[in-house]
Scaffold this active site. Structure first.
Site: not given
Length: 267
Positions: A41, A182, A221, A223, A233
């Site tokens: 990342y 999502l 998890i 983002k 969230n």
């Protein structure tokens, strides 16, 4: 044994130094207790900055990272080196969870996985995870590892429900960690999800995360970078879907996979 909270903060593609650090700090101080990153990342230093800023005890949350074949590699020595570099960038003494990011490229179960056992024995990581593994690859890993297999991180959301992987995780008692929970925003345009969201007066994001939470052994998890999205969230933890809500989403027949390529293990 480590426990994973039902919702954590994901950091994929969050490479802006200040935005990443701020998101991690905001999430931790809001109550999130799971932070997920990866060497590929390119943001572990920023995640570490957020951890340093947060007024939260390090031992109170789970910190996870991953070794990727396209970053430093998945040979035995490369895995050990990657973990050590991740610890340095994150500014911590140990990772609570360390994953094989993809079973591709240099990944060789017999060579790669013993390095994870060594890292556990040396106290540099606490739990071993895999990511994007099929049930067959998970079982192979479980046979080779001395440490228990703790988690398999995969794409999962109402448009990719991963029934086989969920059943496998439940049968073998490990976590299924849902990334892109999502569907990269697609859940906002799914009529069934919107119907349940309208019923409860909440966002589609909260419905998607609550639906994932309704499955045993599954955590998510998502983002998020803005405080509003991080807060929305987290508010999903207050949403309890009834059996009808869960069934409405379970019955969605679409199967949309966002992360897919020829070398992926399911192809």
């Amino acid at each position: 044994m480590t426990e994973l909270p039902p919702v954590g903060i994901g950091t994929w593609e969050n490479t802006d130094p200040e935005a990443c650090a701020n998101a991690v700090q905001t999430a931790l101080e809001m109550g999130y207790r799971h932070v997920d990153t990866a060497d590929i990342y390119g943001n572990e230093e920023h995640v570490g900055e957020g951890i340093e800023r947060a007024d939260v005890d390090r031992e109170s949350f789970v910190l996870a990272s991953k070794a990727h074949t396209q970053a430093t590699g998945l040979t035995y020595d490369a895995v050990v080196e990657t973990a050590e570099q991740s610890l340095d960038r994150l500014g911590v003494d140990a990772l609570d969870l360390f994953y094989v990011h993809w079973p591709t490229g240099e990944y060789d179960a017999e060579e790669t996985l013993p390095a994870f056992d060594e890292l556990v024995a040396d106290g540099l990581i606490r739990e071993v995870g895999v990511s994007n593994f099929t049930p067959e690859l998970v079982e192979e890993a479980m046979e080779i590892l001395d440490a228990p297999l703790f988690a398999n991180q995969v794409e999962m959301h109402p448009l990719l429900q991963q029934e086989e992987l969920v059943a496998h995780a439940q049968a073998h008692d490990y976590y299924l960690v849902a990334y892109s929970p999502l569907a990269r925003g697609d859940v906002f345009d799914v009529p069934e999800v919107s119907e349940v969201a309208d019923k409860h007066g909440v966002s589609e994001a909260q419905v998607s995360l609550a639906w994932l939470r309704s499955k045993d052994n599954v955590v998510a998890i998502p983002k998020a970078t803005s405080r509003a999205h991080i807060e929305d969230n987290y508010a999903s933890l207050d949403l309890e879907l009834d059996e009808e809500d869960v069934a409405t989403i379970d019955e969605i027949e679409r199967e949309d996979r966002h992360l897919d390529f020829d070398a992926a293990p399911w192809n």
